[in-house]
Design an enzyme around this catalytic site. Structure first.
Site, PDB file in Angstrom:
ATOM      1  N   ARG A  53      -0.707  -6.033   3.043  1.00  0.00           N
ATOM      2  CA  ARG A  53      -0.060  -7.029   2.480  1.00  0.00           C
ATOM      3  C   ARG A  53       0.792  -6.817   1.393  1.00  0.00           C
ATOM      4  NH1 ARG A  53      -3.955  -8.982   5.413  1.00  0.00           N
ATOM      5  NH2 ARG A  53      -5.125  -7.331   4.430  1.00  0.00           N
ATOM      6  N   THR A  54      -0.050  -5.979   0.341  1.00  0.00           N
ATOM      7  CA  THR A  54       0.407  -5.667  -1.014  1.00  0.00           C
ATOM      8  C   THR A  54       1.705  -4.914  -0.680  1.00  0.00           C
ATOM      9  OG1 THR A  54      -1.966  -6.056  -1.687  1.00  0.00           O
ATOM     10  CG2 THR A  54      -0.270  -4.850  -3.185  1.00  0.00           C
ATOM     11  N   LYS A  82      -2.238  19.038  -2.187  1.00  0.00           N
ATOM     12  CA  LYS A  82      -1.888  20.270  -2.710  1.00  0.00           C
ATOM     13  C   LYS A  82      -2.561  20.387  -4.286  1.00  0.00           C
ATOM     14  CE  LYS A  82       2.456  20.742  -0.747  1.00  0.00           C
ATOM     15  NZ  LYS A  82       4.129  21.049  -1.011  1.00  0.00           N
ATOM     16  N   ARG A 103      -1.654   1.837  -6.233  1.00  0.00           N
ATOM     17  CA  ARG A 103      -2.961   1.533  -5.696  1.00  0.00           C
ATOM     18  C   ARG A 103      -3.590   2.955  -5.525  1.00  0.00           C
ATOM     19  NH1 ARG A 103      -4.643  -2.368  -0.985  1.00  0.00           N
ATOM     20  NH2 ARG A 103      -3.977  -3.596  -2.541  1.00  0.00           N
ATOM     21  N   HIS A 131      -6.742  -6.296  -9.725  1.00  0.00           N
ATOM     22  CA  HIS A 131      -5.522  -6.582  -8.882  1.00  0.00           C
ATOM     23  C   HIS A 131      -4.682  -7.579  -9.051  1.00  0.00           C
ATOM     24  CE1 HIS A 131      -3.099  -6.277  -5.362  1.00  0.00           C
ATOM     25  NE2 HIS A 131      -4.137  -6.431  -4.316  1.00  0.00           N
TER      26      HIS A 131
HETATM   27  N1  ASP Z   1      -6.568  -6.813   0.001  1.00  0.00           N
HETATM   28  C1  ASP Z   1      -7.595  -6.902  -1.328  1.00  0.00           C
HETATM   29  C2  ASP Z   1      -7.760  -5.808  -2.188  1.00  0.00           C
HETATM   30  O1  ASP Z   1      -7.036  -4.689  -2.014  1.00  0.00           O
HETATM   31  C3  ASP Z   1      -8.891  -7.540  -0.743  1.00  0.00           C
HETATM   32  C4  ASP Z   1      -9.819  -6.563   0.068  1.00  0.00           C
HETATM   33  O2  ASP Z   1      -9.462  -5.583   0.438  1.00  0.00           O
HETATM   34  O3  ASP Z   1     -10.858  -7.036   0.534  1.00  0.00           O
HETATM   35  O4  ASP Z   1      -8.599  -5.474  -3.041  1.00  0.00           O
END
Ligand code: ASP
Length: 322
Positions: A53-54, A82, A103, A131
């Site tokens: 999703r993100t 590397k 991320r 987040h």
């Molecule tokens: N998608 C969210 C996160 O990246 C929630 C999860 O993974 O549970 O934190």
């Protein structure tokens, strides 16, 4: 927002910042911007952990604003294998893009990386830390479906220890004077540092181990997945997995207006039968990632447009030399 327009933690988002983003998202939904609004702008996607999703909603957002995304791709085909440091990776990618989305599995990674770049850096999850862009879409979903953000009673259930969406959301809800009820097994309570921050900020917080203690009072029930990948020991995970699950029968004890949210992915915390009820808002919540991230990027890129214009003016004042 943070210094230099980085978005690292919800702790640094003021109520006014949040409202600005949500208002812009609502305006974008009502009246989508021109397809070339940010033509030529590039968003660097640096994902060192899985994401659906993100990553995709950031990509959709920049493309709908007329820009494009540059995806670092899977970690195992990047120079991280590397031995390149995160600091070097982001320093390189900032030369290719107008903003970065990061991320990373380590808590604090986004803070550290942001110290090495001048373009806006957006934390898309740092381990069990924060987040903040998820929080913006969570709040947008609440505002649209729970009658605004003022004085909400919100239950947050599941993995409060490792759930970064929970930590960000709790900070932000505190700014809107929400009553927050945290429901979890003893071993997955909020980290001490988050609890301390909430206390310092004057949050109204209660902790429960049984959802029924509070379910009938809730405007919002925010369910989370047990973050299996963050448990140091698989046995510890098994001891709590499946303990906090809601189904359609559970929700008979909730107010009719109570909305159920989840940052997704769900494993088995919400029975599929809940999807067909009026309570379910988690797919809408995921879809809201696009207008909310469009709004955020629009604001940040507008700001950097301003800086570029100012730089250009300085340059011409300096005879255009760089
Ligand atoms: N998608 C969210 C996160 O990246 C929630 C999860 O993974 O549970 O934190």
């Amino acid at each position: 927002m943070d210094d230099r327009d980085h978005v690292i933690t919800a702790k640094n988002l003021s109520r006014a910042d949040i409202e600005t983003v949500l208002d812009r998202a609502a305006a974008i939904e009502r009246d989508p911007p021109d397809r070339d609004r940010h033509a030529g702008r590039l968003l660097g996607l640096c994902f060192f952990e899985p994401s659906t999703r993100t990553r995709m909603s950031f990509e959709a957002a920049i493309k709908r604003l007329g820009g494009d995304a540059l995806d670092m791709g899977p970690v195992d085909s990047s120079s991280a294998t590397k031995g390149e440091s995160l600091a070097d990776t982001v320093r390189v990618i900032e030369g290719y893009a107008d903003a970065l989305v990061l991320r990373h599995p380590s808590e604090g990674a986004a803070t550290m990386a942001s110290e090495f770049v001048d373009v806006p850096l957006l934390n898309a999850g740092d381990g069990a830390g924060q987040h903040p862009t998820q929080t913006l879409l969570d709040l947008y979903t609440m505002r649209e479906n729970a009658g605004g953000l003022a004085d909400l009673t919100v239950g947050i259930m599941g993995d409060l220890k490792y759930g970064r969406t929970v930590h960000s959301l709790a900070y932000a809800l505190t700014k809107f004077d929400a009553s927050q009820h945290f429901v979890s097994p003893e071993s997955l309570r909020l980290p001490r540092s988050v609890r301390y921050d909430l206390h310092e900020a004057g949050a109204q917080v209660r902790e429960h181990d049984d959802l029924d203690e509070v379910l009938s009072e809730l405007d919002v029930l925010y369910v989370t997945r047990i973050q299996r990948e963050r448990f140091p020991d698989e046995n510890e995970y098994r001891a709590v997995a499946g303990e906090y699950r809601i189904d359609a029968e559970t929700l008979e004890r909730a107010r009719d207006e109570c909305i159920v949210m989840h940052p997704l992915p769900r494993v088995d915390e919400i029975a599929p039968a809940v999807d067909a009820t009026e309570h379910a808002h988690y797919f809408e919540q995921a879809h809201n990632g696009v207008p909310v991230r469009m709004a955020l990027l629009d604001l940040l890129l507008d700001d950097t447009d301003g800086e570029e214009a100012a730089d250009a003016t300085d340059d011409s004042a300096n005879g255009g030399s760089r």
